[in-house]
Design an enzyme around this catalytic site. Structure first.
Site, PDB file in Angstrom:
ATOM      1  N   GLU A   1     -11.686  -5.876  -8.218  1.00  0.00           N
ATOM      2  CA  GLU A   1     -12.749  -6.918  -7.751  1.00  0.00           C
ATOM      3  C   GLU A   1     -13.881  -6.877  -8.809  1.00  0.00           C
ATOM      4  OE1 GLU A   1     -10.323  -6.847  -4.038  1.00  0.00           O
ATOM      5  OE2 GLU A   1     -10.915  -5.247  -5.612  1.00  0.00           O
TER       6      GLU A   1
ATOM      7  N   GLU B   1      -5.157  -4.877  -0.267  1.00  0.00           N
ATOM      8  CA  GLU B   1      -6.245  -4.625   1.125  1.00  0.00           C
ATOM      9  C   GLU B   1      -5.044  -4.942   2.142  1.00  0.00           C
ATOM     10  OE1 GLU B   1     -10.594  -5.712   0.158  1.00  0.00           O
ATOM     11  OE2 GLU B   1      -9.054  -7.156  -0.317  1.00  0.00           O
TER      12      GLU B   1
END
Length: 262
Positions: free
Chosen positions: A136, A116
């Site tokens: 995730e 990210e």
């Protein structure tokens, strides 16, 4: 703090995530310290651009510190949102809208939050040893530092959803093809190549760079007509500066400009 190492080279601040034994996992203190450093260097006239990289030979960053995050989850949902989600989103939003160019030098594992950060940085150069993932889903959560929003905008909806829903690892070549990184280079010249790219940027007006970053960051999520209005506003902000006068005069006089950032 030794969580992030700082060195300067030719107007470039190189920030190195420094938890190599934890694969440079982003604990809360690291996130907070990065924001402090960004605040500091934004107003440092001697720093024209920043490079982010990771310590050790294995990881850029393996993402959020799961042990710390688990403790927040155990408290309650509101605490987890405040500790983890808002903190991470604040960090990546700050990187994305930063007024000086920020380039990621991805030297190894870039999973979760590490991916990210790569998405949020203005540019990214990846080592051939870099490896990316949106893992995730493997721990039963969606990405929380902007990964469900930035990756689809960079790579397209279906390509992003494949990575988000499988948690599969992907190569630097795939990251390049999807627009997550700008180029892939041999591992041993990663920093050298990233510095060279950064130097090609910082020879120009820092004010013009800031206006371009702002126009792109604000405009990318608007309609084309709103985006063009943003572009016009950013141009208007440049017209009264010494940098625009210097740039035009240097071009007319066929010499190299000497920008002062005013």
């Amino acid at each position: 703090s030794d969580l992030i190492l700082v060195e300067k080279e030719n107007s470039i601040a190189i920030l190195t995530f420094n938890r190599p034994k934890k694969l440079n996992a982003l604990n809360y203190a690291t996130n907070d310290f990065l924001l402090c450093l960004l605040d500091k260097f934004e107003h440092d006239k001697d720093v024209k651009a920043l490079i982010l990289t990771g310590a050790g030979d294995r990881a850029f960053s393996a993402g959020g510190d799961i042990h710390e995050f688990t403790n927040s989850i155990k408290q309650n949902s509101e605490q987890a949102i405040k500790d983890f989600c808002r903190r991470g989103q604040r960090m990546t939003a700050r990187l994305e809208a930063y007024q000086k160019p920020i380039i990621a030098a991805v030297n190894g594992i870039a999973f979760g939050g590490g991916c990210e950060i790569t998405e949020a940085c203005h540019l990214a150069v990846a080592s051939e040893k870099a490896i990316f993932a949106k893992p995730e889903i493997n721990i039963g959560i969606p990405p929380t530092f902007g990964g469900t929003q930035r990756l689809p905008r960079l790579a397209g909806r279906k390509r992003a959803l494949e990575l988000l829903l499988t948690g599969d690892q992907f190569s630097p070549e795939r990251a390049l093809e999807m627009g997550l990184v700008n180029k892939v280079v041999p591992h041993e010249i990663l920093l050298k190549e990233t510095i060279e790219l950064t130097e090609r940027i910082i020879k120009h007006s820092p004010l013009a760079a800031a206006r371009i970053i702002t126009a792109v960051t604000r405009g990318i999520n608007t309609t084309i007509s709103e985006g063009l209005q943003i572009e016009q506003e950013q141009f208007a902000r440049m017209t009264a500066t010494k940098d625009i006068t210097e740039g035009l005069n240097a071009w007319i006089e066929r010499r190299r400009p000497n920008y002062i950032g005013q």
